[in-house]
Design an enzyme around this catalytic site. Structure first.
Site, PDB file in Angstrom:
ATOM      1  N   CYS A 134      -7.038  49.312 -20.166  1.00 45.61           N
ATOM      2  CA  CYS A 134      -7.258  49.825 -21.526  1.00 45.61           C
ATOM      3  C   CYS A 134      -6.412  51.063 -21.801  1.00 45.61           C
ATOM      4  O   CYS A 134      -5.398  51.298 -21.127  1.00 45.61           O
ATOM      5  CB  CYS A 134      -8.750  50.095 -21.768  1.00 45.61           C
ATOM      6  SG  CYS A 134      -9.161  50.229 -23.527  1.00 45.61           S
ATOM      7  N   ASP A 202     -16.586  55.382 -21.376  1.00 43.33           N
ATOM      8  CA  ASP A 202     -17.219  55.517 -22.690  1.00 43.33           C
ATOM      9  C   ASP A 202     -18.589  56.129 -22.528  1.00 43.33           C
ATOM     10  O   ASP A 202     -18.994  56.981 -23.316  1.00 43.33           O
ATOM     11  CB  ASP A 202     -17.257  54.159 -23.390  1.00 43.33           C
ATOM     12  CG  ASP A 202     -15.851  53.758 -23.825  1.00 43.33           C
ATOM     13  OD1 ASP A 202     -15.433  54.198 -24.902  1.00 43.33           O
ATOM     14  OD2 ASP A 202     -15.155  53.098 -23.049  1.00 43.33           O
TER      15      ASP A 202
HETATM   16  P1  RI2 Z   1     -10.712  58.489 -23.605  1.00 45.57           P
HETATM   17  C1  RI2 Z   1     -11.702  53.319 -24.705  1.00 45.57           C
HETATM   18  O1  RI2 Z   1     -12.482  52.485 -25.515  1.00 45.57           O
HETATM   19  C2  RI2 Z   1     -11.630  52.799 -23.274  1.00 45.57           C
HETATM   20  O2  RI2 Z   1     -12.785  52.106 -22.863  1.00 45.57           O
HETATM   21  C3  RI2 Z   1     -11.433  54.101 -22.538  1.00 45.57           C
HETATM   22  O3  RI2 Z   1     -11.688  54.014 -21.161  1.00 45.57           O
HETATM   23  C4  RI2 Z   1     -12.412  54.971 -23.267  1.00 45.57           C
HETATM   24  O4  RI2 Z   1     -12.278  54.630 -24.643  1.00 45.57           O
HETATM   25  C5  RI2 Z   1     -12.272  56.466 -23.064  1.00 45.57           C
HETATM   26  O5  RI2 Z   1     -11.097  56.926 -23.630  1.00 45.57           O
HETATM   27  P2  RI2 Z   1     -11.998  52.002 -26.996  1.00 45.57           P
HETATM   28  O6  RI2 Z   1     -12.183  53.176 -27.931  1.00 45.57           O
HETATM   29  O7  RI2 Z   1     -11.897  59.254 -24.105  1.00 45.57           O
HETATM   30  O8  RI2 Z   1     -10.555  51.560 -26.899  1.00 45.57           O
HETATM   31  O9  RI2 Z   1     -10.372  58.860 -22.183  1.00 45.57           O
HETATM   32  O10 RI2 Z   1     -12.949  50.884 -27.327  1.00 45.57           O
HETATM   33  O11 RI2 Z   1      -9.524  58.546 -24.528  1.00 45.57           O
END
Ligand code: RI2
Length: 307
Positions: A134, A202
């Protein structure tokens, strides 16, 4: 009355135009400032009610995001403690305080990111390969610093259905980090050359489980089989205190249209955004207060008066 600009921020969070737990939380704190600036409230109480309504709407935009809820709750608690103590007497004073709180929040999470990058880079062996899944703003900072210090290379998954892995690949390539993009299902195939897996978070629960982008738990299984270290890079704000009281972290389920452009007759589609990685597959959480194994996370947070 919630300002139209705040409603737009909520819809950008829902549609994932704003993505990543950290960016979502930052956008929400900015939105409180936008709400206060736009407010026509004639009393502190009335403006407080508007801020509460804006916060509720923002928190509901993505249900699996404790950093969003924790950041908003913290900000609102701070504002109400200042109001109760009589430090805020007019709507104008409250507006200034919200703005100051926003600046302080941005400073503190930038500092948390800097520390996580230092702690994380220290965990990665020189000239080794790291796999990530991701797009986590926290993980990419760790990887960029690790590359500057130790010349690493990175494998990143494309991350169906929203392809956030492409953001990771582009960001790392731009920073000069050698990066290879793979399909999600190739993670196990490449795991034998990987020493470290780094993912974001998350939500983190009181039993040390990690809630992160769908597919994370499969990658953790493959890492365990190959004895690769599996870390989650996360601000302590990702910890959900309600899980101490038995709350089960909700798993956001998104629309089928993210997977299929048009419906297939007779076929049901499920699209959970996140999955749960049990604590036993996690080497440690890399946080701004240090590298903490899942089993001691709650105790460490309590000791630091963060719970
Ligand atoms: P930071 C993202 O989710 C991913 O799951 C990633 O690990 C998490 O957010 C944390 O991201 P999505 O918003 O806070 O793409 O480290 O559903 O940026």
């Amino acid at each position: 009355m919630v300002s139209p600009r705040v409603r737009k921020i909520c819809s950008d969070i829902r549609s994932m135009r704003i993505q990543g737990a950290r960016e979502i939380a930052k956008a929400a704190i900015e939105a409180l400032d936008v709400q206060a600036a736009a407010s026509k409230a004639r009393s502190v109480k009335a403006m407080q009610r508007e801020l509460d309504a804006a916060a509720r709407m923002l928190a509901a935009a993505r249900p699996t995001e404790p950093m969003l809820r924790n950041s908003l709750n913290n900000a609102l608690r701070y504002l109400s403690s200042r109001i109760i103590r009589g430090h805020v007497r007019t709507p104008h004073e409250l507006r200034l305080l919200v703005s100051k709180e926003r600046a302080e929040y941005m400073r503190s999470i930038a500092e948390a990111m800097r520390r996580i990058a230092e702690y994380g880079a220290a965990e990665i062996p020189a000239r080794s390969t790291v796999l990530t899944h991701c797009h986590s703003h926290t993980v990419t900072e760790v990887l960029k610093l690790a590359h500057a210090k130790k010349r690493i290379s990175v494998i990143c998954t494309e991350t169906r259905p929203r392809y956030q892995g492409l953001l990771t690949a582009a960001e790392l390539a731009k920073a000069g980090v050698p990066v290879t993009l793979i399909v999600d299902s190739a993670a196990r195939h490449f795991m034998d050359g990987v020493r470290t897996v780094l993912v974001g978070a998350d939500a983190i629960t009181s039993s040390g489980e990690l809630v992160n982008k769908i597919g994370t738990s499969l990658i953790a299984l493959a890492a365990a089989e190959e004895n690769a270290n599996f870390f989650s890079c996360a601000e302590t704000f990702k910890f959900d205190p309600l899980t101490l009281w038995g709350r089960v972290e909700p798993i956001e389920e998104r629309k089928a249209g993210e997977i299929l452009r048009s419906r297939m007759r007779g076929v049901a589609v499920r699209n959970p955004a996140f999955d749960v990685t049990p604590a036993r597959y996690i080497t440690a959480y890399i946080t701004e207060i240090g590298v903490i194994p899942p089993a001691s996370l709650t105790a460490v947070l309590m000791r630091n008066r963060m719970l």
